[in-house]
Design an enzyme around this catalytic site. Structure first.
Site, mmCIF file in Angstrom:
data_model
loop_
_atom_site.group_PDB
_atom_site.id
_atom_site.type_symbol
_atom_site.label_atom_id
_atom_site.label_comp_id
_atom_site.label_asym_id
_atom_site.label_seq_id
_atom_site.Cartn_x
_atom_site.Cartn_y
_atom_site.Cartn_z
ATOM 1 N N HIS A 70 -2.229 -3.607 -10.892
ATOM 2 C CA HIS A 70 -1.389 -2.406 -10.786
ATOM 3 C C HIS A 70 -0.794 -2.305 -9.374
ATOM 4 C CE1 HIS A 70 -0.705 2.090 -11.566
ATOM 5 N NE2 HIS A 70 -0.606 2.020 -10.240
ATOM 6 N N GLU A 71 -1.638 -2.503 -8.355
ATOM 7 C CA GLU A 71 -1.148 -2.375 -6.966
ATOM 8 C C GLU A 71 -0.197 -3.525 -6.610
ATOM 9 O OE1 GLU A 71 -1.636 0.406 -5.847
ATOM 10 O OE2 GLU A 71 -3.371 1.008 -7.037
ATOM 11 N N HIS A 123 3.224 -2.739 -7.667
ATOM 12 C CA HIS A 123 3.952 -1.866 -6.726
ATOM 13 C C HIS A 123 4.671 -2.703 -5.663
ATOM 14 C CE1 HIS A 123 2.986 2.245 -7.788
ATOM 15 N NE2 HIS A 123 1.686 2.008 -7.832
ATOM 16 N N GLY A 143 -6.779 3.241 -5.641
ATOM 17 C CA GLY A 143 -5.970 2.194 -5.029
ATOM 18 C C GLY A 143 -4.708 2.795 -4.433
ATOM 19 N N CYS A 158 -1.236 6.797 -11.924
ATOM 20 C CA CYS A 158 -0.585 6.324 -10.702
ATOM 21 C C CYS A 158 -0.294 7.530 -9.825
ATOM 22 C CB CYS A 158 0.720 5.599 -11.042
ATOM 23 S SG CYS A 158 1.581 4.985 -9.581
ATOM 24 N N LEU A 159 -0.646 7.427 -8.547
ATOM 25 C CA LEU A 159 -0.416 8.552 -7.637
ATOM 26 C C LEU A 159 1.075 8.813 -7.443
ATOM 27 C CD1 LEU A 159 -3.202 7.704 -5.028
ATOM 28 C CD2 LEU A 159 -3.323 9.293 -6.963
ATOM 29 N N GLN A 197 3.950 2.650 -1.764
ATOM 30 C CA GLN A 197 3.840 4.070 -2.135
ATOM 31 C C GLN A 197 3.897 4.998 -0.930
ATOM 32 O OE1 GLN A 197 0.248 3.022 -4.673
ATOM 33 N NE2 GLN A 197 1.050 4.740 -5.836
HETATM 34 O O1 K1U Z 1 -1.519 2.947 -7.470
HETATM 35 C C1 K1U Z 1 -1.891 4.095 -7.543
HETATM 36 O O2 K1U Z 1 -1.091 5.005 -7.603
HETATM 37 C C2 K1U Z 1 -3.359 4.431 -7.571
HETATM 38 C C3 K1U Z 1 -3.923 4.494 -8.975
HETATM 39 C C4 K1U Z 1 -4.624 3.198 -9.248
HETATM 40 C C5 K1U Z 1 -4.967 2.876 -10.665
HETATM 41 C C6 K1U Z 1 -5.629 3.772 -11.479
HETATM 42 C C7 K1U Z 1 -5.953 3.433 -12.781
HETATM 43 C C8 K1U Z 1 -5.614 2.209 -13.263
HETATM 44 C C9 K1U Z 1 -4.938 1.341 -12.471
HETATM 45 C C10 K1U Z 1 -4.624 1.664 -11.165
HETATM 46 C C11 K1U Z 1 -4.886 5.666 -9.032
HETATM 47 O O3 K1U Z 1 -5.853 5.694 -8.338
HETATM 48 S S1 K1U Z 1 -4.557 6.931 -10.143
HETATM 49 C C12 K1U Z 1 -5.969 8.017 -9.967
HETATM 50 C C13 K1U Z 1 -7.191 7.506 -10.654
HETATM 51 O O4 K1U Z 1 -7.111 6.639 -11.495
HETATM 52 C C14 K1U Z 1 -8.529 8.037 -10.319
HETATM 53 C C15 K1U Z 1 -8.689 9.081 -9.448
HETATM 54 C C16 K1U Z 1 -9.961 9.555 -9.157
HETATM 55 C C17 K1U Z 1 -11.057 9.004 -9.734
HETATM 56 C C18 K1U Z 1 -10.919 7.980 -10.618
HETATM 57 C C19 K1U Z 1 -9.654 7.490 -10.913
HETATM 58 ZN ZN ZN Z 2 0.375 3.191 -8.809
#
Ligand code: K1U
Ligand code: ZN
Length: 194
Positions: free
Chosen positions: A154-155, A158, A67, A112-113, A72
């Protein structure tokens, strides 16, 4: 020369993408105050918005993530992109979202990225009904549960300037801030010695 290149790569808002029609955008990282901005509704659905959405997907898939909220990438309108599928073939665009109903609760270990390398359990609703608009501004209703519901919540956080680390105790949040500062110092010294 490499150190200079790395510095430019880390600081530039637009980064080179393999697809010339799309650009990787810089992901703003905690504790940058821009992440605390409250997004305004999207009112103009034009080619510029379509380009931003394409760039956000490119940035999310490259990270990789499931996401990404416009906040972000330092764009403060109510827009998010998602793809929680295993095959990365189910992209979703959600604009001006509102949660109109929610049920139950679930705990998921979130990442979270904008807070790289940190994962923590967060409790959220198990299922949500969301009213929103699509890329053309047409009404959209989404019934989500499980990971999709977690990711949407989560998004959407943000978009109001909230981060998953805000659900942690102040002590744990301070540990996260210190861990990220150390990660950045290490990355900078690797870049400087390259
Ligand atoms: O909002 C963001 O920064 C993105 C975030 C979204 C998220 C992940 C987990 C739970 C709630 C919301 C991410 O994508 S973090 C990376 C991640 O979870 C992932 C990356 C590659 C494969 C699977 C998962
Ligand atoms: Zn995030």
């Amino acid at each position: 020369m490499l150190a200079v290149d790395l510095k430019i790569y880390r600081n530039s808002a637009l980064r080179a993408s393999p697809d010339p029609l799309m650009a990787l955008r810089e992901i703003v990282e905690f504790p940058d105050p821009r992440l605390r901005t409250k997004a305004r509704p999207v009112t103009v659905f034009d080619a510029q918005l379509t380009q931003l959405i394409a760039d956000m997907f490119e940035t999310m898939y490259e990270a990789p993530g499931i996401g990404l909220a416009a906040t972000q990438v330092d764009f403060h309108q109510q827009l998010l992109v998602l793809d929680v599928s295993e095959e990365k073939n189910a992209p979703m665009v959600i604009i001006n979202p509102r949660i109109v109903d929610s049920k139950g609760s679930q705990v998921y270990q979130e990442g979270c990225l904008s807070v790289p390398g940190i994962f923590a359990d967060v409790e959220r609703a198990e299922s949500v009904r969301v009213e929103a608009q699509d890329i053309d501004g047409k009404p959209l209703v989404i019934e989500a549960d499980g990971l999709l519901a977690v990711c949407i919540q989560h998004e959407m956080d943000h978009l109001v300037g909230k981060l998953f680390v805000d659900y942690l105790s102040p002590l744990k949040r301070e540990l996260v801030r210190k861990k990220l500062a150390k990660q950045r110092r290490n990355a900078d010294s690797v870049a400087a010695s390259a």
